[in-house]
Design an enzyme around this catalytic site. Structure first.
Site, mmCIF file in Angstrom:
data_model
loop_
_atom_site.group_PDB
_atom_site.id
_atom_site.type_symbol
_atom_site.label_atom_id
_atom_site.label_comp_id
_atom_site.label_asym_id
_atom_site.label_seq_id
_atom_site.Cartn_x
_atom_site.Cartn_y
_atom_site.Cartn_z
ATOM 1 N N ASP A 16 0.157 -1.638 -90.506
ATOM 2 C CA ASP A 16 0.209 -2.542 -89.345
ATOM 3 C C ASP A 16 -0.587 -1.932 -88.195
ATOM 4 O O ASP A 16 -1.279 -2.631 -87.454
ATOM 5 C CB ASP A 16 1.680 -2.756 -88.917
ATOM 6 C CG ASP A 16 1.903 -4.051 -88.145
ATOM 7 O OD1 ASP A 16 0.914 -4.669 -87.732
ATOM 8 O OD2 ASP A 16 3.069 -4.436 -87.963
ATOM 9 N N CYS A 244 -1.601 -7.699 -84.921
ATOM 10 C CA CYS A 244 -1.962 -8.523 -86.077
ATOM 11 C C CYS A 244 -3.185 -9.344 -85.708
ATOM 12 O O CYS A 244 -3.200 -10.009 -84.679
ATOM 13 C CB CYS A 244 -0.792 -9.430 -86.447
ATOM 14 S SG CYS A 244 -1.181 -10.551 -87.797
HETATM 15 P P1 HMG Z 1 -6.619 -17.746 -99.407
HETATM 16 O O1 HMG Z 1 -8.015 -17.869 -98.942
HETATM 17 O O2 HMG Z 1 -5.692 -18.872 -99.117
HETATM 18 O O3 HMG Z 1 -6.537 -17.412 -100.956
HETATM 19 O O4 HMG Z 1 -6.030 -16.390 -98.819
HETATM 20 P P2 HMG Z 1 -7.171 -18.077 -102.209
HETATM 21 O O5 HMG Z 1 -6.206 -17.839 -103.317
HETATM 22 O O6 HMG Z 1 -7.630 -19.494 -101.899
HETATM 23 O O7 HMG Z 1 -8.500 -17.185 -102.479
HETATM 24 C C1 HMG Z 1 -9.642 -17.204 -101.646
HETATM 25 C C2 HMG Z 1 -10.428 -15.922 -101.854
HETATM 26 O O8 HMG Z 1 -9.639 -14.783 -101.481
HETATM 27 C C3 HMG Z 1 -10.847 -15.694 -103.314
HETATM 28 O O9 HMG Z 1 -12.043 -14.951 -103.286
HETATM 29 C C4 HMG Z 1 -9.729 -14.796 -103.818
HETATM 30 O O10 HMG Z 1 -10.127 -14.030 -104.932
HETATM 31 C C5 HMG Z 1 -9.485 -13.907 -102.609
HETATM 32 P P3 HMG Z 1 -13.489 -15.639 -103.469
HETATM 33 O O11 HMG Z 1 -13.367 -16.348 -104.783
HETATM 34 O O12 HMG Z 1 -13.603 -16.587 -102.308
HETATM 35 O O13 HMG Z 1 -14.420 -14.478 -103.406
HETATM 36 N N1 HMG Z 1 -8.118 -13.353 -102.577
HETATM 37 C C6 HMG Z 1 -7.824 -12.042 -102.504
HETATM 38 N N2 HMG Z 1 -8.617 -10.947 -102.440
HETATM 39 C C7 HMG Z 1 -7.997 -9.746 -102.377
HETATM 40 N N3 HMG Z 1 -6.649 -9.602 -102.357
HETATM 41 C C8 HMG Z 1 -5.850 -10.668 -102.444
HETATM 42 C C9 HMG Z 1 -6.441 -11.949 -102.506
HETATM 43 N N4 HMG Z 1 -5.929 -13.210 -102.577
HETATM 44 C C10 HMG Z 1 -6.964 -14.049 -102.627
HETATM 45 N N5 HMG Z 1 -4.517 -10.504 -102.421
HETATM 46 C C11 HMG Z 1 -4.528 -14.585 -98.426
HETATM 47 C C12 HMG Z 1 -4.691 -16.041 -98.921
HETATM 48 C C13 HMG Z 1 -3.058 -14.326 -98.189
HETATM 49 C C14 HMG Z 1 -5.052 -13.657 -99.487
HETATM 50 C C15 HMG Z 1 -5.330 -14.430 -97.140
HETATM 51 O O14 HMG Z 1 -4.911 -15.428 -96.253
HETATM 52 C C16 HMG Z 1 -5.185 -13.084 -96.524
HETATM 53 O O15 HMG Z 1 -5.619 -12.075 -97.059
HETATM 54 N N6 HMG Z 1 -4.597 -13.029 -95.315
HETATM 55 C C17 HMG Z 1 -4.432 -11.785 -94.575
HETATM 56 C C18 HMG Z 1 -3.000 -11.662 -94.228
HETATM 57 C C19 HMG Z 1 -2.752 -10.338 -93.530
HETATM 58 O O16 HMG Z 1 -3.058 -9.280 -94.056
HETATM 59 N N7 HMG Z 1 -2.158 -10.425 -92.324
HETATM 60 C C20 HMG Z 1 -1.752 -9.244 -91.608
HETATM 61 C C21 HMG Z 1 -0.541 -8.630 -92.223
HETATM 62 S S1 HMG Z 1 0.969 -9.514 -91.851
HETATM 63 C C22 HMG Z 1 1.526 -8.793 -90.409
HETATM 64 O O17 HMG Z 1 0.853 -7.995 -89.813
HETATM 65 C C23 HMG Z 1 2.911 -9.141 -89.956
HETATM 66 C C24 HMG Z 1 3.947 -8.055 -90.255
HETATM 67 O O18 HMG Z 1 3.588 -6.816 -89.665
HETATM 68 C C25 HMG Z 1 5.312 -8.461 -89.706
HETATM 69 C C26 HMG Z 1 5.191 -8.947 -88.266
HETATM 70 O O19 HMG Z 1 4.909 -8.158 -87.362
HETATM 71 O O20 HMG Z 1 5.378 -10.165 -88.093
HETATM 72 C C27 HMG Z 1 4.115 -7.852 -91.771
HETATM 73 MG MG MG Z 2 3.885 -6.323 -87.568
#
Ligand code: HMG
Ligand code: MG
Length: 306
Positions: A16, A244
């Site tokens: 994070d 984030c």
């Molecule tokens: P998407 O675009 O909806 O996924 O992403 P998709 O299934 O349609 O796939 C699109 C492309 O992404 C494809 O690649 C997939 O292969 C690739 P392309 O064919 O276009 O080359 N893909 C991936 N690649 C690597 N790893 C994967 C993956 N999944 C699909 N796992 C997804 C959906 C969730 C992957 C995307 O929206 C994403 O990566 N989001 C980032 C989310 C994130 O990391 N947010 C920050 C963390 S959460 C946070 O900080 C909050 C927390 O701290 C608690 C709080 O404070 O609230 C936890």
């Molecule tokens: Mg967080």
């Protein structure tokens, strides 16, 4: 309610904390941070995330970081896996490099769910379901992060009923532990207690943690309010790193140093050596070219210098 006598902190700094950094932090620096945190006594570290490198380029070195860590017995290493693709990548390595715990992350706010993981809350649960099943089948512990449990950057205030609903859905798919997150740090103690109350309708007290960002300076107050309910597990970030990329205006998690200082001052054990923790926070802050975002670290570093 009697205050807990011992608290477990999960340092989420490497994940994070660093995910929002624009300049790429080398894998070797991330690995060194993990080593310093475990040497300071942290028993759980959120190391990285297996998310799309297009969405979060900083975490693209996830496999390299996991492979580079010198595992310390008794320490649990967790990673974020939002879907099966992420989970499969997290276990593509030999078993000794697998995470001990995976985190699926959903939101109590529809708008944030869309911005963060590109799907609705209901769709996210369907994406998590096979991940949870596969992880548990392989003996990997499953945590759920619940974002925006008090406020959302897009929808404003979030009612406890929304948290109740999300916690129920997480429980329903077999998530073993949930973190109640104030993603943008707008929460105040009573609101946080209401979000925790809603969560505790579905999860045992021992399976609930607090995850507070400190944007409005409320995170220590929110931590104390949680302790008063018996909550004894918290996510914190060394040097208060973080934010984030999909939550406009969100700053870092509450600094691990500040929480440790408060807890030790209250006679609550953490198993963490505050001096070593401060060194870990200083190490990453020096690398990033800034001062630690922790009042306790700043005060103690000033004291050391005099
Ligand atoms: P998407 O675009 O909806 O996924 O992403 P998709 O299934 O349609 O796939 C699109 C492309 O992404 C494809 O690649 C997939 O292969 C690739 P392309 O064919 O276009 O080359 N893909 C991936 N690649 C690597 N790893 C994967 C993956 N999944 C699909 N796992 C997804 C959906 C969730 C992957 C995307 O929206 C994403 O990566 N989001 C980032 C989310 C994130 O990391 N947010 C920050 C963390 S959460 C946070 O900080 C909050 C927390 O701290 C608690 C709080 O404070 O609230 C936890
Ligand atoms: Mg967080």
């Amino acid at each position: 309610m009697k205050l807990p006598s011992r608290v477990k902190l999960v340092d989420v700094g490497p994940r994070d904390g660093l995910q929002n950094e624009k300049a790429q932090v080398p894998a070797a620096v991330k690995i060194e941070l993990v080593h310093r945190l475990q040497d300071a006594g942290l028993t759980e570290i959120e190391v990285t995330s297996f998310v799309s490198p297009k969405w979060v380029p900083q975490m693209a070195d996830n496999a390299e970081v996991m492979a580079g860590i010198r595992r310390k017995p008794g320490v649990r290493y967790s990673v974020l896996t939002p879907n099966m693709k992420g989970f499969e990548a997290a276990i593509a390595s030999p078993r000794e490099l697998w995470p001990d715990e995976i985190v699926v992350f959903g939101a109590a706010s529809e708008a944030f769910s869309q911005k963060n993981i590109n799907c609705s809350i209901a769709e996210s649960i369907e994406r998590f379901r096979p991940v949870v099943e596969a992880a548990r089948e392989k003996g990997i512990y499953v945590r759920g992060a619940m974002s925006c449990t008090v406020g959302c950057p897009y929808e404003g205030e979030i009612a406890p009923e929304r948290v109740d609903m999300l916690a129920g859905l997480m429980k329903g798919i077999g998530v073993q532990h949930v973190g109640v997150a104030d993603t943008i740090g707008v929460g105040t103690p009573l609101k946080v207690q209401r979000a925790l109350d809603a969560t505790l309708r579905h999860f045992d007290l021992n399976d609930v943690s607090g995850h507070f960002h400190d944007t409005y300076g409320q995170a220590l107050g929110n931590t104390l309010a949680s302790l008063q309910m018996g909550v004894w597990q918290f996510d914190t970030s060394s040097a208060g790193l973080g934010g984030c990329p999909f939550a406009k205006g969100a700053t870092g998690n509450v600094a691990t140093e500040d929480v440790v200082y408060m807890l030790h001052g209250m006679g609550i054990e953490t198993g963490i050596d505050l001096d070593k923790l401060i060194d870990a926070g200083k190490f990453i802050s020096d690398f990033l070219g800034r001062k630690p975002n922790s009042r306790a670290a700043t005060a103690l570093l000033n004291k050391r210098a005099n």
